[in-house]
Design a protein around this motif. Structure first.
Motif, mmCIF file in Angstrom:
data_model
loop_
_atom_site.group_PDB
_atom_site.id
_atom_site.type_symbol
_atom_site.label_atom_id
_atom_site.label_comp_id
_atom_site.label_asym_id
_atom_site.label_seq_id
_atom_site.Cartn_x
_atom_site.Cartn_y
_atom_site.Cartn_z
ATOM 1 N N GLN A 65 64.311 0.450 115.693
ATOM 2 C CA GLN A 65 63.951 -0.476 116.773
ATOM 3 C C GLN A 65 62.824 -1.425 116.389
ATOM 4 O OE1 GLN A 65 63.125 2.247 119.906
ATOM 5 N NE2 GLN A 65 60.960 2.357 119.488
ATOM 6 N N ARG A 66 62.676 -2.448 117.197
ATOM 7 C CA ARG A 66 61.673 -3.494 116.991
ATOM 8 C C ARG A 66 60.724 -3.537 118.184
ATOM 9 N NH1 ARG A 66 62.763 -2.617 112.651
ATOM 10 N NH2 ARG A 66 64.328 -3.651 111.406
ATOM 11 N N GLU A 68 56.871 1.639 113.285
ATOM 12 C CA GLU A 68 57.678 0.572 113.894
ATOM 13 C C GLU A 68 57.042 -0.795 113.655
ATOM 14 O OE1 GLU A 68 58.833 -0.886 118.370
ATOM 15 O OE2 GLU A 68 58.609 1.252 118.018
ATOM 16 N N GLN A 69 55.736 -0.885 113.797
ATOM 17 C CA GLN A 69 55.046 -2.166 113.579
ATOM 18 C C GLN A 69 55.143 -2.587 112.113
ATOM 19 O OE1 GLN A 69 53.607 -4.169 115.790
ATOM 20 N NE2 GLN A 69 54.126 -2.795 117.487
ATOM 21 N N THR A 96 57.424 -1.757 109.819
ATOM 22 C CA THR A 96 58.768 -2.016 109.308
ATOM 23 C C THR A 96 59.472 -3.152 110.032
ATOM 24 O OG1 THR A 96 59.716 -0.331 110.774
ATOM 25 C CG2 THR A 96 59.078 0.352 108.534
ATOM 26 N N SER A 97 58.855 -3.722 111.021
ATOM 27 C CA SER A 97 59.452 -4.847 111.739
ATOM 28 C C SER A 97 59.154 -6.139 111.016
ATOM 29 C CB SER A 97 58.898 -4.913 113.171
ATOM 30 O OG SER A 97 59.277 -3.778 113.881
ATOM 31 N N ARG A 130 56.713 -11.773 113.349
ATOM 32 C CA ARG A 130 57.104 -12.760 114.367
ATOM 33 C C ARG A 130 56.244 -13.999 114.213
ATOM 34 N NH1 ARG A 130 56.991 -9.824 119.987
ATOM 35 N NH2 ARG A 130 57.264 -11.979 120.600
#
Length: 102
Positions: free
Chosen positions: A28-29, A94-95, A97-98, A101
């Motif tokens: 997930q992102r 998660e942070q 591997t995203s 932006r």
């Protein structure tokens, strides 16, 4: 009503469900909505249960009639692991591997 869980699939499922929040963090992102993240959590638990039951069937040839209880067990253990143990590290993973932006 008697719910009897097979010992080996239940034990393997619990052991694999404990680090499952890390797998979910890789998928997930951070920008995804809360609803999408909940759906991802359910899908991860369902896939985990299917994998455990598949290996159990291949290894023993026995079907597990208590599979709904095992699905619930996977969901409960995965979510409890996230809330009580892996929340900070899974969120950090998660942070990291995203994609960034802009």
């Amino acid at each position: 009503m008697d719910i009897t869980l097979p010992t080996i699939p239940a034990g393997v499922l619990v052991l694999l469900a404990l680090p499952a929040p890390y797998v979910q963090a890789l998928i997930q992102r951070p920008a995804w909505s809360r609803t999408v993240k909940k759906v991802v959590a359910l899908v991860v638990a369902l896939v985990l249960t299917a994998v455990v039951l598949g290996f159990y069937y291949v290894y023993t040839g026995d079907t597990v009639p208590a599979w709904p209880a095992l699905v619930l067990l996977a969901i409960v253990v995965t979510q409890a692991s996230y809330v009580m143990v892996t929340k900070s590290t899974a969120s950090a993973l998660e942070q990291r591997t995203s994609p960034p932006r802009y």
